[in-house]
Design an enzyme around this catalytic site. Structure first.
Site, short mmCIF file in Angstrom:
data_model
loop_
_atom_site.label_atom_id
_atom_site.label_comp_id
_atom_site.label_asym_id
_atom_site.label_seq_id
_atom_site.Cartn_x
_atom_site.Cartn_y
_atom_site.Cartn_z
N LYS A 140 -35.06 -33.89 -76.77
CA LYS A 140 -34.15 -32.90 -77.35
C LYS A 140 -32.86 -33.59 -77.77
O LYS A 140 -32.13 -34.13 -76.92
CB LYS A 140 -33.80 -31.81 -76.33
CG LYS A 140 -32.98 -30.69 -76.99
CD LYS A 140 -32.39 -29.73 -75.98
CE LYS A 140 -30.99 -30.10 -75.59
NZ LYS A 140 -29.99 -30.10 -76.67
N SER B 288 -22.88 -35.70 -70.01
CA SER B 288 -21.75 -35.58 -69.09
C SER B 288 -22.21 -35.69 -67.64
O SER B 288 -23.36 -35.37 -67.30
CB SER B 288 -21.07 -34.23 -69.31
OG SER B 288 -21.98 -33.20 -69.04
N GLU C 244 -27.53 -41.51 -67.60
CA GLU C 244 -26.46 -42.34 -68.16
C GLU C 244 -25.32 -41.38 -68.45
O GLU C 244 -25.43 -40.55 -69.36
CB GLU C 244 -26.97 -43.05 -69.41
CG GLU C 244 -26.14 -44.26 -69.77
CD GLU C 244 -25.07 -43.93 -70.75
OE1 GLU C 244 -23.94 -43.62 -70.31
OE2 GLU C 244 -25.34 -43.98 -71.96
N GLU D 1 -12.40 -38.37 -68.31
CA GLU D 1 -12.93 -38.87 -69.58
C GLU D 1 -12.44 -37.95 -70.71
O GLU D 1 -12.75 -36.76 -70.72
CB GLU D 1 -14.46 -38.85 -69.50
CG GLU D 1 -15.13 -39.46 -70.70
CD GLU D 1 -16.65 -39.51 -70.53
OE1 GLU D 1 -17.23 -38.53 -70.03
OE2 GLU D 1 -17.25 -40.52 -70.93
P1 NDP Z 1 -23.54 -32.44 -72.19
O1 NDP Z 1 -23.78 -33.24 -71.00
O2 NDP Z 1 -23.37 -30.99 -72.04
O3 NDP Z 1 -24.74 -32.64 -73.25
C1 NDP Z 1 -25.67 -33.69 -73.28
C2 NDP Z 1 -27.05 -33.16 -73.60
O4 NDP Z 1 -27.52 -32.32 -72.54
C3 NDP Z 1 -27.12 -32.29 -74.84
O5 NDP Z 1 -28.36 -32.48 -75.48
C4 NDP Z 1 -27.03 -30.90 -74.26
O6 NDP Z 1 -27.54 -29.92 -75.11
C5 NDP Z 1 -27.87 -31.03 -73.02
N1 NDP Z 1 -27.61 -30.05 -71.96
C6 NDP Z 1 -26.51 -29.28 -71.78
N2 NDP Z 1 -26.65 -28.54 -70.65
C7 NDP Z 1 -27.85 -28.87 -70.11
C8 NDP Z 1 -28.56 -28.45 -68.95
N3 NDP Z 1 -28.06 -27.58 -68.10
N4 NDP Z 1 -29.77 -28.99 -68.71
C9 NDP Z 1 -30.28 -29.91 -69.54
N5 NDP Z 1 -29.66 -30.32 -70.65
C10 NDP Z 1 -28.46 -29.82 -70.94
O7 NDP Z 1 -22.34 -33.02 -72.95
P2 NDP Z 1 -21.46 -32.27 -74.05
O8 NDP Z 1 -22.12 -32.46 -75.32
O9 NDP Z 1 -21.18 -30.86 -73.70
O10 NDP Z 1 -20.12 -33.06 -73.92
C11 NDP Z 1 -19.22 -32.73 -72.86
C12 NDP Z 1 -18.55 -33.97 -72.34
O11 NDP Z 1 -19.52 -34.86 -71.82
C13 NDP Z 1 -17.82 -34.79 -73.38
O12 NDP Z 1 -16.52 -34.33 -73.60
C14 NDP Z 1 -17.85 -36.15 -72.74
O13 NDP Z 1 -16.79 -36.25 -71.83
C15 NDP Z 1 -19.17 -36.19 -72.00
N6 NDP Z 1 -20.24 -36.86 -72.75
C16 NDP Z 1 -20.65 -38.07 -72.32
C17 NDP Z 1 -21.60 -38.74 -73.03
C18 NDP Z 1 -22.08 -40.08 -72.61
O14 NDP Z 1 -22.67 -40.79 -73.42
N7 NDP Z 1 -21.90 -40.49 -71.39
C19 NDP Z 1 -22.19 -38.22 -74.25
C20 NDP Z 1 -21.73 -36.89 -74.58
C21 NDP Z 1 -20.80 -36.27 -73.84
P3 NDP Z 1 -26.56 -29.27 -76.22
O15 NDP Z 1 -25.95 -30.34 -77.00
O16 NDP Z 1 -27.48 -28.49 -77.03
O17 NDP Z 1 -25.56 -28.48 -75.45
#
Ligand code: NDP
Length: 784
Positions: free
Chosen positions: A183, A236, A257, A388
Site C-alpha cells: 500500500k 511514523s 523503519e 521530528e
Molecule cells: P504515517 O506513519 O501515518 O504513514 C505511513 C504509512 O502508514 C502510510 O501509507 C499510511 O497510510 C499508513 N498508515 C497510517 N495509519 C496506519 C495504521 N494504523 N495501520 C497501518 N498503516 C497505517 O505517516 P504520515 O504520513 O501520517 O506522516 C506523519 C509523520 O510521520 C511525519 O510528519 C513524519 O514525522 C513521520 N514520517 C516518517 C517517515 C519515515 O520515513 N520515517 C515517512 C513519513 C512520515 P496513509 O498515507 O494512507 O495515511
C-alpha cells in the site's frame, strides 16, 4: 541577474493520466479491480494544488482478496526457483530504466519534490535496487542455504520517497521468494500504480505483486489480516507502535523503519565550505521530508558563528518553486496537513526562545511551499530539538568538547543516522562507533545504495533494508518449522539420584547474582525448588521488580565489556568452559536431580562446554563486511551489540538452553539480565562461582531467579533494556511484544514453541549472533 525557468515537460505524465481517464482502480491477482467501496479520493500536485487523479479506496474485503491472491501465487513463485525470480527482477529493473523519465516526472508532480532529485536520485536508485536484488535472487540458495521465504508480505510505505520505498520493499521480498501486497501512502500512489502496469507488461505472474491503495484503515486491515506472514512498514514511530502492538503474539514478523532526529556534527577542523553543501543535502533535500535528514546541526562552539553566517548566505541563494522546474533547489511540501505541522512546530520553536532565521525572499503562493529555516540558540530539551519536524527546518546547537558532541548526538530517542564532519580521520573513526545510529556518514550525508543496509537503532525501528543484512528480513530459518508447541519441559520421572543419606541436607538458599555479587532478593522471599521426584531440594531467591532494575543498572555499568576486543572476550569464555569442565560431575549430578539419566545429563554438560567454545570462537570472527557501494565510498557494515539484553530461559534444558542463549549474547559484547528456568534454576545459579572464577567482569551476566512471567514483564516494560529474548509461553510472548512497543526494543520470542536445544540447527546457529547484534553502516569517502 534573475534565474530563468527551466521547465520539464509534464506531457508524458499527463498522457498517462489521461490514458487512465484520471481514475485508478486496485491492482491484484494480475488485474485492475474496482474497489468494493466504490470510493475514490483525489491525489493532488502540491506545487499547484491541482487534482491529478482519483485513487481507489480499498476496504477490508478488497485487502482480503489481495492477500488471497498473493497467497495463491506463492507456491508457483517459490517453485519458479532462484534463477526464474532473478529473471523477473532483472526485467523490472530494465523496464524502470526504459521509463525512467516518466516515473521521475510523475513522482515530482505527485509528491512536489524537485525533478532534479527524482530524475537523478530517486529513480536511478530504484533501478539499482532491482538490479542488485536480481543478483540476490540468483544467489539466494547459495548464500542463504539455511533459510526460506516467509510467505505473504504486507508492505506499507510513506509519501516522502514513494517509488524508492516501494523498491526497497518489493525487490528484496520477491528476491527471497515471497509474494507481496503493497500500500502506497494516500498522498502519493501514482508511481506505485505505474509500477503495477509495468509488472503487467513484463508478464509477472498474477498475484506476485499486488498494489492496494487507500488510507490508514486500509493499512490496518493489511496488518490485521490473518494470512499475512510479515509486515514491512516505513513511516511514523506512532504508527510503528500501533503495528507492533497489533501483531504482538501473532507470530507475524515485522520490520519497522521509523522516524529520526539525526545529528549533523561539525568539528572545528572541518572544511566549512563542504559542510555548507552537506547541510543543503542534509536538510533541504526533499524539503527536509527525509527520515534520516540531518535536522540537528551540532557545531563546535569555536566555529559556530562563522558556519551560521555561511549557511545563511547559502540559504539566501536557495530557490523554492515548482517541482518541474529543473533549476529549483526545494520543491513543495507534500500536503497542507504536513505544512501545518511544520508551521506549528516552527512557532513552538520561536515561543520556546529559539532564534529563527529565514531568507529575505518569499515562497511562491501557488502551492504548499515552506522556506528553508535555521534555528540557533536552541536548548537540547527544546521541542524542536527533540521532535521530528519533517520539513526544511534546521535546528542548531553548539558543543565544546568531543564527549559533549557525542552526548548531544545521542540525546534523542531515535537512532536512524548521523553525519560527522572533520578533516581528522582519527576523530571521525573515534566518534562513529559511539553514535547510536544505524547509518553514520563521514564527510558526506544522505547517500544511499542498494548494497548497504539502512535502518534504525532505538525508536527509529528495527530491521535493515538493502545489503545482505536486509535479506534476512524476508527469510526465515528452515529449522523454525521443526519447533513444536508440545510441552516437554522437565521430565517428571523420579530423580535418578536422590540423597543417599536420611540426614537433612545443609540448608542452601541461593541468592541472586547482580553486578558480580551474590545478593539477597529485595522481596525477602524465596522459592522452593523441587527435584524430579517432587522433593524440595533447595530454595532460590524470589526476584522482583526492584531486583530486575538493579540488575539492569549493573548491566549498564558493565559497559567496558562492550568495548573489549573480541579476542579478550573469547579468553573469558574459554576460561568459563575450562572451569565448567573441571566441575563437570557436579553439573551432571545437578541435572540428574531433575530427572535426567546420567547419559543425558553428561551429554547436556558436554554440549554446553562445546557451545561455549563455539561462541568463544565466534567472538572475534562474527565480523561485518565492506559493502560495494557507490564508487566514492566504502561502507563498513559493523555488527554492534544491542547493549543491555534481557534473556528469559525456557523450562527445558536448564543448563544447555542457558548457555546456548547467554553465551552468544555476551560473546557479541552485550551485557545480560537473565531469568533462568523457573522450575530448575539451580544449574544457572551453580554457574555463579564459575563466572566468579573465570574473570567475567561483574555486571556482564546478571541472574534473577523467580517467577518467569512476572520478571519478564518487568524486563519488557523497562525503558533501559535494549532487547529481550523470551523462550516461554504463547501468552508470555504476546505480552513481551506488546510491552516492547513502548521503547521499540528488539524482541525474539518463541510463541510457545520449543526448540530442541540439543540439535545444532536449533540451539547453535549464527542466527543467535544475528539476534544479538544490529548492523551499523559507516560510509567513508574512498577513492576518486
Ligand atoms: P504515517 O506513519 O501515518 O504513514 C505511513 C504509512 O502508514 C502510510 O501509507 C499510511 O497510510 C499508513 N498508515 C497510517 N495509519 C496506519 C495504521 N494504523 N495501520 C497501518 N498503516 C497505517 O505517516 P504520515 O504520513 O501520517 O506522516 C506523519 C509523520 O510521520 C511525519 O510528519 C513524519 O514525522 C513521520 N514520517 C516518517 C517517515 C519515515 O520515513 N520515517 C515517512 C513519513 C512520515 P496513509 O498515507 O494512507 O495515511
Amino acid at each position: 541577474m534573475e534565474y530563468g525557468v527551466a521547465p520539464e515537460s509534464p506531457s508524458a505524465a499527463n498522457e498517462w493520466l489521461e490514458k487512465n481517464k484520471g481514475k485508478f482502480n486496485l491492482y491484484f491477482d494480475g488485474k485492475w479491480q474496482t474497489p468494493l467501496s466504490k470510493k475514490y479520493f483525489d491525489t493532488i500536485n502540491p506545487a499547484n494544488k491541482k487534482t491529478l487523479a482519483k485513487i481507489a479506496e480499498a476496504n477490508a474485503t478488497d485487502v482480503d482478496k489481495a492477500v488471497k491472491a498473493a497467497k495463491k501465487a506463492l507456491p508457483k513463485w517459490v517453485k519458479l526457483g532462484a534463477h526464474g525470480r532473478a529473471r523477473y527482477l532483472y526485467a523490472i529493473a530494465r523496464q524502470i530504466q526504459k521509463h525512467s523519465r516518466l516515473f521521475a516526472v510523475l513522482e515530482s508532480m505527485d509528491n512536489g519534490k524537485p525533478i532534479r532529485e527524482s530524475r537523478d536520485i530517486d529513480i536511478p536508485l530504484v533501478a539499482r535496487h532491482f538490479y542488485h536484488h536480481a543478483g540476490w535472487a540468483q544467489l539466494r540458495d547459495t548464500e542463504l542455504k539455511d533459510y526460506k521465504e516467509i510467505g505473504v508480505i504486507a508492505q506499507i510505505i510513506p509519501w516522502n520517497f514513494p517509488l524508492l520505498m516501494l523498491a526497497w520493499k518489493i525487490a528484496p521480498a520477491l528476491a527471497m521468494g515471497n509474494t507481496v501486497v503493497l500500500k502506497p501512502a494516500e498522498f502519493t500512489s501514482l508511481t506505485a500504480l505505474l509500477f503495477a502496469e509495468l509488472c503487467d507488461e513484463i508478464g509477472l505472474p498474477a498475484g506476485v505483486v499486488n498494489i492496494i491503495t487507500g488510507d490508514g484503515k486500509t493499512g490496518a486491515a493489511m496488518v490485521n489480516h490473518p494470512s499475512v506472514d510479515k509486515i514491512a512498514f516505513t513511516g511514523s514511530t506512532d504508527v510503528g507502535r500501533i503495528i507492533r502492538r497489533a501483531t504482538a503474539g501473532t507470530g507475524k514478523k515485522i520490520s519497522l523503519e521509523l522516524g529520526g532526529k539525526s545529528p549533523f556534527i561539525v568539528f572545528e577542523d572541518a572544511d566549512l565550505d563542504s559542510v555548507v553543501e552537506g547541510v543543503v543535502d542534509a536538510i533541504w533535500f526533499n524539503q527536509g521530508q527525509v527520515c534520516c535528514a540531518g535536522s540537528r546541526l551540532l557545531v563546535q562552539e569555536s566555529i559556530a558563528e562563522r558556519l551560521y553566517a555561511k549557511i545563511r548566505n547559502r540559504m539566501e541563494k536557495l530557490r523554492v518553486g515548482d517541482s518541474l522546474d529543473k533549476s529549483i533547489d526545494i520543491g513543495a511540501i507534500v500536503a497542507p496537513v504536513q505544512l501545518q505541522v511544520i508551521e506549528k512546530l516552527v512557532q513552538q520553536g520561536v515561543d520556546e526562545g529559539g532564534n529563527m532565521w529565514q531568507p529575505s525572499w518569499s515562497c511562491p503562493v501557488e502551492g504548499y511551499f515552506y522556506p528553508p529555516t535555521l534555528f540557533t540558540d536552541v536548548t537540547p530539551a527544546a521541542t524542536i530539538a527533540q521532535v521530528e519536524i519533517f520539513g526544511p527546518v534546521l535546528v542548531a546547537m553548539t558543543f565544546r568538547t568531543h564527549p559533549e558532541a557525542i552526548r548531544l548526538a545521542n540525546n534523542t530517542r531515535y537512532g536512524l543516522a548521523a553525519s560527522i564532519w572533520t578533516e581528522n580521520i582519527n576523530l571521525a573513526l573515534d566518534v562513529a562507533p559511539k553514535i547510536k545510529a544505524g547509518t553514520v556518514w563521514i564527510n558526506c550525508t544522505n547517500v544511499f545504495d542498494a548494497a548497504s543496509g539502512f535502518g534504525g537503532y532505538r525508536e527509529s525501528g528495527f530491521g535493515r533494508e538493502g545489503g545482505k543484512e536486509g535479506l534476512y528480513e524476508y527469510v526465515k530459518l528452515r529449522s523454525e518449522e521443526s519447533h513444536t508447541a508440545k510441552k516437554t519441559a522437565l521430565k517428571k520421572n523420579a530423580a535418578s539420584e536422590s540423597s543417599s543419606s536420611d540426614l537433612p541436607a545443609i540448608d542452601r538458599t541461593t541468592k541472586l547474582y547482580v553486578g558480580g555479587k551474590q545478593v539477597r532478593p529485595d522481596s525477602g522471599y524465596s522459592l522452593t525448588i523441587k527435584n524430579g521426584a517432587g522433593k524440595s531440594i533447595a530454595t532460590v531467591g524470589l526476584g522482583n521488580r526492584k531486583d530486575i532494575r538493579n540488575a539492569v543498572e549493573a548491566a549498564h555499568a558493565a559497559e567496558s565489556w562492550t568495548s573489549m576486543s573480541g579476542h579478550a572476550r573469547a579468553q573469558v569464555l574459554y576460561y568459563i568452559a575450562e572451569n565448567l569442565y573441571i566441575r563437570e560431575d557436579e553439573f551432571i549430578k545437578r541435572l540428574m536431580q531433575f530427572g535426567l539419566s546420567k547419559t543425558d545429563a553428561s551429554k547436556e554438560v558436554s554440549m554446553s562446554i562445546e557451545r561455549i567454545y563455539t561462541y568463544a570462537a565466534y567472538a572475534d570472527k562474527y565480523d561485518g563486511s565492506v559493502h560495494h557501494t557507490l564508487s566514492r565510498n566504502v561502507t563498513l557494515a559493523m555488527p554492534e551489540p544491542l547493549g543491555v539484553l534481557g534473556i528469559v530461559c525456557p523450562e527445558e534444558a536448564p543448563l544447555l538452553a542457558f548457555v546456548s542463549s547467554v553465551i552468544p549474547a555476551i560473546a557479541m559484547g552485550n551485557r545480560v539480565v537473565v531469568v533462568p528456568s523457573e522450575t530448575a534454576p539451580l544449574s544457572a545459579t551453580d554457574l555463579y562461582q564459575i563466572f566468579e572464577t573465570s574473570d567475567l567482569p561483574g555486571g556482564v551476566v546478571n541472574i534473577v531467579t523467580g517467577v518467569r512471567d512476572e520478571l519478564s514483564a518487568v524486563l519488557a516494560n523497562h525503558d533501559d533494556v535494549d532487547g529481550l529474548w523470551y523462550f516461554g509461553t504463547l501468552e508470555g510472548s504476546k505480552l513481551i511484544e506488546n510491552a516492547a512497543a513502548e521503547n521499540m526494543k528488539r524482541t525474539w520470542v518463541n510463541f510457545g514453541k520449543q526448540r530442541d536445544w540439543s540439535e545444532n540447527h536449533a540451539g547453535e546457529h549464527e542466527f543467535f549472533l544475528r539476534n544479538a547484534t544490529q548492523i551499523k553502516n559507516i560510509w567513508i569517502p574512498y577513492g576518486e
